[in-house]
Design a protein around this motif. Structure first.
Motif, mmCIF file in Angstrom:
data_model
loop_
_atom_site.group_PDB
_atom_site.id
_atom_site.type_symbol
_atom_site.label_atom_id
_atom_site.label_comp_id
_atom_site.label_asym_id
_atom_site.label_seq_id
_atom_site.Cartn_x
_atom_site.Cartn_y
_atom_site.Cartn_z
ATOM 1 N N ASN A 71 5.522 -0.144 6.999
ATOM 2 C CA ASN A 71 4.771 1.120 5.802
ATOM 3 C C ASN A 71 5.229 0.949 4.123
ATOM 4 O OD1 ASN A 71 2.498 1.373 7.523
ATOM 5 N ND2 ASN A 71 3.311 3.843 8.570
ATOM 6 N N THR A 72 6.414 0.071 4.458
ATOM 7 C CA THR A 72 7.245 1.029 2.829
ATOM 8 C C THR A 72 7.911 -0.746 2.882
ATOM 9 O OG1 THR A 72 9.079 1.320 4.463
ATOM 10 C CG2 THR A 72 7.865 2.515 2.940
ATOM 11 N N ILE A 73 8.989 -1.471 2.816
ATOM 12 C CA ILE A 73 9.651 -2.783 1.855
ATOM 13 C C ILE A 73 8.319 -3.914 2.468
ATOM 14 C CG2 ILE A 73 11.537 -2.516 3.657
ATOM 15 C CD1 ILE A 73 13.007 -4.090 1.430
ATOM 16 N N PHE A 74 8.686 -3.796 4.350
ATOM 17 C CA PHE A 74 7.555 -5.186 4.917
ATOM 18 C C PHE A 74 6.570 -4.757 3.561
ATOM 19 C CE2 PHE A 74 4.631 -6.337 7.678
ATOM 20 C CZ PHE A 74 6.223 -7.770 8.363
ATOM 21 N N GLU A 75 5.824 -3.535 4.110
ATOM 22 C CA GLU A 75 3.880 -4.269 4.067
ATOM 23 C C GLU A 75 4.059 -4.782 1.728
ATOM 24 O OE1 GLU A 75 0.833 0.008 3.676
ATOM 25 O OE2 GLU A 75 2.164 -0.316 1.871
ATOM 26 N N HIS A 76 5.179 -3.670 1.391
ATOM 27 C CA HIS A 76 5.065 -4.429 -0.157
ATOM 28 C C HIS A 76 5.937 -5.979 -0.351
ATOM 29 C CE1 HIS A 76 5.628 -4.458 -4.676
ATOM 30 N NE2 HIS A 76 6.347 -5.354 -4.311
ATOM 31 N N PHE A 77 6.587 -6.392 0.554
ATOM 32 C CA PHE A 77 7.444 -7.733 0.874
ATOM 33 C C PHE A 77 6.995 -9.169 1.713
ATOM 34 C CE2 PHE A 77 10.634 -5.644 -2.157
ATOM 35 C CZ PHE A 77 10.768 -6.288 -2.837
ATOM 36 N N CYS A 78 5.740 -8.802 2.294
ATOM 37 C CA CYS A 78 5.561 -9.933 3.182
ATOM 38 C C CYS A 78 3.789 -8.661 3.512
ATOM 39 C CB CYS A 78 6.057 -9.063 4.881
ATOM 40 S SG CYS A 78 7.709 -9.128 4.793
ATOM 41 N N GLY A 79 2.926 -10.412 4.103
ATOM 42 C CA GLY A 79 1.797 -10.223 3.768
ATOM 43 C C GLY A 79 1.564 -9.870 5.933
ATOM 44 N N GLY A 80 2.004 -9.349 6.920
ATOM 45 C CA GLY A 80 1.615 -9.048 7.723
ATOM 46 C C GLY A 80 3.029 -9.445 8.930
ATOM 47 N N GLU A 81 2.809 -9.009 10.177
ATOM 48 C CA GLU A 81 3.365 -10.096 11.720
ATOM 49 C C GLU A 81 2.786 -10.785 11.941
ATOM 50 O OE1 GLU A 81 5.227 -6.764 13.661
ATOM 51 O OE2 GLU A 81 3.900 -5.368 13.644
ATOM 52 N N THR A 82 1.969 -11.132 11.692
ATOM 53 C CA THR A 82 0.740 -12.776 12.621
ATOM 54 C C THR A 82 0.176 -13.545 11.220
ATOM 55 O OG1 THR A 82 -1.532 -11.612 13.037
ATOM 56 C CG2 THR A 82 0.514 -11.725 14.336
ATOM 57 N N ILE A 83 -0.748 -14.558 10.938
ATOM 58 C CA ILE A 83 -1.594 -15.139 10.387
ATOM 59 C C ILE A 83 -2.248 -13.901 9.862
ATOM 60 C CG2 ILE A 83 -2.525 -17.295 9.960
ATOM 61 C CD1 ILE A 83 -0.789 -18.593 11.144
ATOM 62 N N GLU A 84 -3.131 -13.544 11.506
ATOM 63 C CA GLU A 84 -3.976 -13.178 11.304
ATOM 64 C C GLU A 84 -4.508 -12.389 10.406
ATOM 65 O OE1 GLU A 84 -4.380 -15.741 14.125
ATOM 66 O OE2 GLU A 84 -2.491 -14.430 14.290
ATOM 67 N N GLU A 85 -2.616 -11.082 10.662
ATOM 68 C CA GLU A 85 -2.608 -9.956 9.673
ATOM 69 C C GLU A 85 -2.492 -10.083 8.106
ATOM 70 O OE1 GLU A 85 0.439 -7.344 10.944
ATOM 71 O OE2 GLU A 85 -0.437 -6.952 12.995
ATOM 72 N N CYS A 86 -2.014 -11.678 7.237
ATOM 73 C CA CYS A 86 -1.958 -12.470 6.501
ATOM 74 C C CYS A 86 -3.881 -12.347 6.121
ATOM 75 C CB CYS A 86 -1.019 -13.298 6.623
ATOM 76 S SG CYS A 86 0.491 -13.125 6.544
ATOM 77 N N GLU A 87 -4.548 -12.033 6.492
ATOM 78 C CA GLU A 87 -5.675 -12.660 6.037
ATOM 79 C C GLU A 87 -5.713 -11.848 4.768
ATOM 80 O OE1 GLU A 87 -9.304 -14.089 5.910
ATOM 81 O OE2 GLU A 87 -7.660 -14.869 6.433
ATOM 82 N N LYS A 88 -5.618 -10.041 4.990
ATOM 83 C CA LYS A 88 -6.204 -9.160 4.141
ATOM 84 C C LYS A 88 -5.486 -9.307 2.699
ATOM 85 C CE LYS A 88 -5.908 -4.197 2.949
ATOM 86 N NZ LYS A 88 -5.092 -3.087 3.119
ATOM 87 N N THR A 89 -4.005 -9.526 2.905
ATOM 88 C CA THR A 89 -3.344 -9.807 1.302
ATOM 89 C C THR A 89 -4.116 -11.342 1.131
ATOM 90 O OG1 THR A 89 -1.204 -8.815 2.537
ATOM 91 C CG2 THR A 89 -0.997 -10.952 0.878
ATOM 92 N N THR A 90 -4.112 -12.230 1.422
ATOM 93 C CA THR A 90 -4.807 -13.618 1.352
ATOM 94 C C THR A 90 -6.024 -13.069 0.946
ATOM 95 O OG1 THR A 90 -3.662 -14.617 3.130
ATOM 96 C CG2 THR A 90 -6.016 -15.666 1.788
ATOM 97 N N ARG A 91 -7.442 -12.733 0.834
ATOM 98 C CA ARG A 91 -8.006 -12.111 0.515
ATOM 99 C C ARG A 91 -7.590 -11.323 -0.730
ATOM 100 N NH1 ARG A 91 -12.988 -12.236 2.864
ATOM 101 N NH2 ARG A 91 -12.978 -13.291 4.742
ATOM 102 N N GLU A 92 -7.041 -10.218 -0.482
ATOM 103 C CA GLU A 92 -6.950 -10.078 -2.242
ATOM 104 C C GLU A 92 -6.283 -10.487 -3.881
ATOM 105 O OE1 GLU A 92 -7.105 -6.163 -2.762
ATOM 106 O OE2 GLU A 92 -8.517 -6.985 -1.348
ATOM 107 N N LEU A 93 -5.757 -11.009 -2.734
ATOM 108 C CA LEU A 93 -4.722 -12.439 -3.797
ATOM 109 C C LEU A 93 -5.790 -13.362 -4.602
ATOM 110 C CD1 LEU A 93 -1.205 -13.102 -2.526
ATOM 111 C CD2 LEU A 93 -1.431 -11.876 -4.035
ATOM 112 N N TRP A 94 -6.719 -13.767 -3.269
ATOM 113 C CA TRP A 94 -7.483 -14.664 -4.318
ATOM 114 C C TRP A 94 -9.074 -14.225 -5.012
ATOM 115 C CZ3 TRP A 94 -7.104 -19.204 -5.369
ATOM 116 C CH2 TRP A 94 -8.038 -20.424 -5.842
ATOM 117 N N LYS A 95 -8.751 -13.026 -5.222
ATOM 118 C CA LYS A 95 -10.034 -11.922 -5.713
ATOM 119 C C LYS A 95 -9.358 -12.108 -7.259
ATOM 120 C CE LYS A 95 -11.097 -7.998 -3.420
ATOM 121 N NZ LYS A 95 -10.048 -6.020 -2.941
#
Length: 400
Positions: A71-95
């Protein structure tokens, strides 16, 4: 995939101090959270004691430590624990027209089963990127597919026993399988740079892959660490080989990631330090490499992996002088997720191609990566302070 926001129609000179654009994706609460994180990383004492505590906490499986980190350093520097969890980050960046480079950051695989699992994961990132403009690249490290000891023996020209010979055949097969999938899916892929004692082996594998797959367009990119004093010459030789072989040279330019380790090992082994004598020498060679790549456009495709503002401005000016459009597919800028949003978002807003390295993997397995990020932010002169200053500037702007 959602459509990104439109870029400025008539972009003027970019200001990397424009915090309104830099933090346009962050809510007030997210900005306050960033403030707390970078305030902590601004302190050498907190970084050192915090790193030691987390290492011990993970070793003894301290209750709740995984969730606290996630909930802290991982959330800031990483997209998630799996490719699927990274989907939210990918969408936010692509906006905001910022691409994602899915970076599987699990380290330490030492068995054939581990190497094969990593290979399959890299192929999954390629399949995820296929046809998706929000994920313009995939990336992998050769040490995710092979033991450092084997790569070093090959580089040193040591005789390999039958088991090692078979092992290196498997290494080449894994690399080729990944690059063939990238070629098949038309996904560009970075081969990351590593330590000098295995880098020649990595380079040979990278250029073999380019000769196989880069004849029609740049698919495979090798990484050049410009804090090495021999790297500008290596870049020019790689270009000569590409011209002779009739293929595109894919180049990812970085300053480098193993400086302290390289110097320490070179001294212990009584050999010449491969690192530049000082930072101005690295900056000079980085910019000379940019100039060389643009001079040989479009047969060289380049990704400038940099958090340095002056080098970023320099590449922008080189592109203008050469009449290269900001959105030309042969030229990208890249930064690490969680850092230098003032570069990434302002570049994107002005119409340039930009992507973030987005690491992912199980929290415990990604901890070595996170420890390096915290250490580097503190060690790089002014890096954490600059991030912190920009966050404070944006918080003041929003209050007004």
């Amino acid at each position: 995939m959602i459509d990104p926001k439109p870029v400025a129609s008539t972009p003027q000179r970019i200001s990397f101090d424009d915090t309104e654009i830099a933090f346009s994706s962050k809510s007030n609460s997210e900005l306050r959270k960033m403030y707390g994180l970078f305030a902590s990383m601004n302190s050498n004492f907190l970084v050192k004691t915090g790193t030691a505590f987390l290492k011990a906490a993970f070793a003894i499986k301290f209750p709740f430590v995984r969730q606290i980190v996630k909930n802290t350093i991982f959330e800031h520097f990483c997209g998630g624990e799996t490719i699927e969890e990274c989907e939210k980050t990918t969408r936010e960046l692509w906006k905001f027209r910022v691409g994602t480079i899915l970076d599987y950051s699990v380290e330490g695989a030492k068995t054939d089963a581990g190497f094969e699992a990593t290979t399959q994961e890299i192929i999954r990132t390629i399949e995820k990127a296929a046809g998706n403009p929000a994920i313009p690249f995939s990336v992998f490290k050769i040490t995710g597919l092979a033991s450092t000891e084997l790569l070093q023996k090959v580089q040193n020209g040591n005789e390999l026993n039958s088991e090692e010979q078979k092992g290196f055949v498997h290494v080449k097969e894994r690399v080729e399988r990944i690059c063939h999938k990238a070629y098949e899916k038309k996904v560009r892929i970075f081969i990351d740079a590593e330590e000098t004692w295995i880098q020649d082996t990595i380079d040979r594998l990278a250029y073999e892959m380019m000769e196989m797959f880069n004849h029609e367009e740049p698919i495979v990119y090798n990484t050049f660490q410009m804090y090495r004093w021999d790297m500008l010459d290596n870049l020019k030789k790689a270009h000569e080989a590409a011209v002779e072989g009739g293929y595109f040279l894919g180049v990812k330019l970085v300053r480098g990631a193993y400086m302290e380790k390289e110097g320490r090992v070179a001294k212990a082994e009584g050999r010449q330090d491969p690192i530049q004598p000082n930072k101005p020498s690295t900056d000079r060679d980085f910019n000379d490499a940019l100039r060389f790549c643009i001079a040989n456009y479009p047969k060289i495709a380049i990704c400038a992996g940099t958090h340095n503002e002056e080098s970023t401005y320099f590449l922008i000016e080189l592109m203008k002088e050469a009449g290269i459009a900001p959105a030309d597919s042969h030229i990208f800028f890249a930064q690490l997720y969680g850092m230098s949003d003032n570069l990434s978002y302002n570049l994107s807003h002005a119409g340039y191609n930009v992507a973030k390295y987005v690491p992912y993997g199980p929290v415990a397995a990604v901890m070595p990566y996170l420890f390096r990020r915290a250490s580097e932010n503190t060690a790089i002169a002014g890096q954490s302070s600059r991030e912190f200053r920009l966050i404070k500037k944006e918080m003041r702007r929003r209050k007004l």
